[in-house]
Design a protein around this motif. Structure first.
Motif, short mmCIF file in Angstrom:
data_model
loop_
_atom_site.label_atom_id
_atom_site.label_comp_id
_atom_site.label_asym_id
_atom_site.label_seq_id
_atom_site.Cartn_x
_atom_site.Cartn_y
_atom_site.Cartn_z
N LEU A 131 -5.60 97.31 -35.62
CA LEU A 131 -4.98 96.77 -34.36
C LEU A 131 -6.14 96.70 -33.32
CD1 LEU A 131 -2.50 96.09 -32.82
CD2 LEU A 131 -1.90 98.51 -32.04
N ILE A 132 -6.19 95.44 -32.75
CA ILE A 132 -7.07 95.30 -31.66
C ILE A 132 -6.14 95.06 -30.55
CG2 ILE A 132 -8.61 93.80 -30.70
CD1 ILE A 132 -9.51 93.06 -33.86
N LEU A 133 -6.26 95.89 -29.56
CA LEU A 133 -5.70 95.52 -27.99
C LEU A 133 -6.62 95.40 -27.10
CD1 LEU A 133 -3.38 98.85 -28.41
CD2 LEU A 133 -3.02 96.48 -29.13
N TRP A 134 -6.39 94.33 -26.18
CA TRP A 134 -7.33 93.92 -25.41
C TRP A 134 -6.68 93.53 -24.01
CZ3 TRP A 134 -11.90 93.93 -28.07
CH2 TRP A 134 -12.85 93.91 -27.61
N GLY A 135 -7.37 93.81 -22.87
CA GLY A 135 -7.02 93.21 -21.45
C GLY A 135 -7.68 92.07 -21.25
N LYS A 136 -6.68 90.87 -21.13
CA LYS A 136 -7.33 89.75 -20.69
C LYS A 136 -8.20 89.51 -19.48
CE LYS A 136 -6.23 84.82 -21.03
NZ LYS A 136 -5.12 83.87 -21.21
N HIS A 157 -4.93 92.61 -36.62
CA HIS A 157 -3.89 91.94 -35.74
C HIS A 157 -4.36 92.34 -34.14
CE1 HIS A 157 -0.10 91.22 -34.09
NE2 HIS A 157 -0.09 92.13 -33.33
N ILE A 158 -4.20 91.34 -33.53
CA ILE A 158 -4.78 91.12 -32.02
C ILE A 158 -3.59 91.13 -31.30
CG2 ILE A 158 -5.16 88.88 -32.02
CD1 ILE A 158 -7.72 89.86 -29.99
N LYS A 159 -3.34 91.94 -29.85
CA LYS A 159 -2.71 91.77 -28.79
C LYS A 159 -3.43 91.72 -27.68
CE LYS A 159 1.07 91.75 -26.37
NZ LYS A 159 1.95 90.64 -26.55
N ILE A 160 -3.52 90.67 -27.01
CA ILE A 160 -4.08 90.42 -25.59
C ILE A 160 -2.88 90.52 -24.53
CG2 ILE A 160 -5.30 88.91 -24.20
CD1 ILE A 160 -6.64 87.86 -26.92
N PHE A 161 -3.05 91.37 -23.69
CA PHE A 161 -2.23 91.77 -22.37
C PHE A 161 -2.77 90.88 -21.31
CE2 PHE A 161 -2.14 95.53 -25.03
CZ PHE A 161 -1.08 95.89 -25.25
N GLU A 162 -1.98 90.25 -20.74
CA GLU A 162 -2.18 89.50 -19.58
C GLU A 162 -2.20 90.22 -18.28
OE1 GLU A 162 -2.71 85.84 -19.82
OE2 GLU A 162 -2.39 85.88 -21.80
N GLU A 163 -2.98 89.78 -17.42
CA GLU A 163 -3.05 90.68 -16.26
C GLU A 163 -3.31 92.03 -16.39
OE1 GLU A 163 -3.14 88.76 -13.22
OE2 GLU A 163 -2.74 87.07 -14.54
N VAL A 164 -4.19 92.54 -17.21
CA VAL A 164 -4.63 93.86 -17.70
C VAL A 164 -6.12 93.86 -17.84
CG1 VAL A 164 -4.62 95.92 -19.34
CG2 VAL A 164 -2.51 94.60 -18.44
N GLY A 165 -6.76 94.91 -17.34
CA GLY A 165 -8.31 94.83 -17.33
C GLY A 165 -8.78 95.62 -18.43
N HIS A 166 -10.01 96.52 -18.28
CA HIS A 166 -10.49 97.08 -19.19
C HIS A 166 -9.82 98.40 -19.64
CE1 HIS A 166 -13.90 98.28 -21.40
NE2 HIS A 166 -14.32 99.23 -20.88
N MET A 167 -8.63 98.66 -18.91
CA MET A 167 -8.16 100.12 -19.40
C MET A 167 -6.72 99.89 -19.72
SD MET A 167 -10.18 102.50 -16.83
CE MET A 167 -9.78 103.95 -17.88
N LYS A 174 2.88 101.69 -21.65
CA LYS A 174 4.02 101.62 -22.44
C LYS A 174 3.97 100.41 -23.25
CE LYS A 174 7.54 103.30 -19.07
NZ LYS A 174 8.53 103.03 -18.03
N ARG A 175 3.63 99.19 -22.74
CA ARG A 175 3.22 98.35 -23.83
C ARG A 175 2.03 98.37 -25.02
NH1 ARG A 175 1.78 93.12 -20.39
NH2 ARG A 175 1.00 94.69 -19.11
N VAL A 176 1.02 99.21 -24.45
CA VAL A 176 0.09 99.57 -25.46
C VAL A 176 0.90 100.79 -26.51
CG1 VAL A 176 -2.09 101.12 -25.71
CG2 VAL A 176 -2.09 99.51 -23.95
N LEU A 177 1.60 101.49 -26.24
CA LEU A 177 2.29 102.47 -26.95
C LEU A 177 3.21 101.70 -28.00
CD1 LEU A 177 2.67 105.43 -27.97
CD2 LEU A 177 4.52 105.60 -25.97
N GLU A 178 3.91 100.71 -27.48
CA GLU A 178 4.81 99.93 -28.05
C GLU A 178 3.94 99.20 -29.26
OE1 GLU A 178 6.60 97.21 -25.48
OE2 GLU A 178 7.95 98.87 -24.79
N GLU A 179 2.94 98.67 -29.00
CA GLU A 179 2.01 98.01 -30.18
C GLU A 179 1.45 98.75 -31.10
OE1 GLU A 179 1.52 95.00 -30.60
OE2 GLU A 179 2.96 94.27 -28.72
N ILE A 180 1.16 100.26 -30.60
CA ILE A 180 0.71 101.21 -31.62
C ILE A 180 1.75 101.54 -32.36
CG2 ILE A 180 -0.02 103.45 -31.45
CD1 ILE A 180 -2.14 102.87 -29.18
N GLU A 181 2.78 101.91 -31.99
CA GLU A 181 4.13 102.31 -32.78
C GLU A 181 4.48 101.36 -33.75
OE1 GLU A 181 6.96 103.22 -29.80
OE2 GLU A 181 6.24 105.44 -29.65
N ARG A 182 4.46 100.05 -33.16
CA ARG A 182 4.64 98.87 -34.22
C ARG A 182 3.68 98.89 -35.36
NH1 ARG A 182 7.09 95.77 -31.05
NH2 ARG A 182 5.38 95.05 -29.77
#
Length: 190
Positions: A131-136, A157-167, A174-182
């Motif tokens: 799982l790849i998570l990234w702040g856009k 699988h990648i999820k890019i979060f809009e309006e989010v930085g390096h952390m 909450k959104r990070v946790l939801e993606e990890i749980e899924r």
């Protein structure tokens, strides 16, 4: 499952490669990478200045610990209003420890491994569900590297979060946790 963010994500990728090459026991079954160092790139301006021998040494020793921590968080977050004061306090406290600034400078000066081009070419060999998570809005490691990593890792699988930085884990927990749980539910270990 190994979770790595930024430099820790780079370490996680190397661990996965070591496992694929039989250099360590097969203990990893999944990777979660958050805004991970993964490709050769220019260091962010804040870190690049620290690589200059005299300027870097003086800069990190003359600026106050809280100032350094605050600037680092301002650089890492897209929305500075979301920066937890407790995180700044904790970072400042860690920077005040003996040899912390020395270790920080050493890390900055060695953050991109000499063999990064060889490592980059090997990502295609990592078969672990990832799982790849990234702040856009990451200005340290632009999201184009997350997209490239997703292309190079065959089972990702990648999820890019809009309006989010390096952390993302602090800016959008909450959104990070939801993606990890899924991801964890979808990739249950046998």
């Amino acid at each position: 499952t190994v979770v790595g963010r930024s430099f820790g994500g780079g370490v996680s990728l190397v661990l996965a490669l070591m496992q694929e090459q039989g250099l360590i026991k097969n203990r990893l079954d999944k990777l979660i990478l958050i805004n991970s160092m993964s490709y050769q790139q220019k260091l962010p301006s804040m870190m690049r200045v620290l690589t200059y021998p005299v300027i870097g040494f003086l800069g990190i020793h003359l600026m106050g610990d809280e100032t350094i921590a605050k600037e680092a968080y301002n650089f890492a977050f897209c929305n500075d209003e979301l920066i937890p004061l407790s995180s700044i306090d904790h970072s400042a406290k860690m920077l005040s420890m003996p040899l912390a600034k020395y270790a920080y400078l050493k890390t900055v000066n060695n953050i991109v491994p000499d063999d990064i081009k060889i490592i980059e070419k090997s990502y295609k060999d990592i078969k672990l569900p990832t799982l790849i998570l990234w702040g856009k809005k990451d200005v340290s490691i632009p999201y184009k590297f997350g997209k490239r990593l997703h292309q190079d890792l065959p089972n990702s699988h990648i999820k890019i979060f809009e309006e989010v930085g390096h952390m993302p884990q602090e800016e959008a927990p909450k959104r990070v946790l939801e993606e990890i749980e899924r991801f964890m539910e979808k990739n249950v270990s046998k």
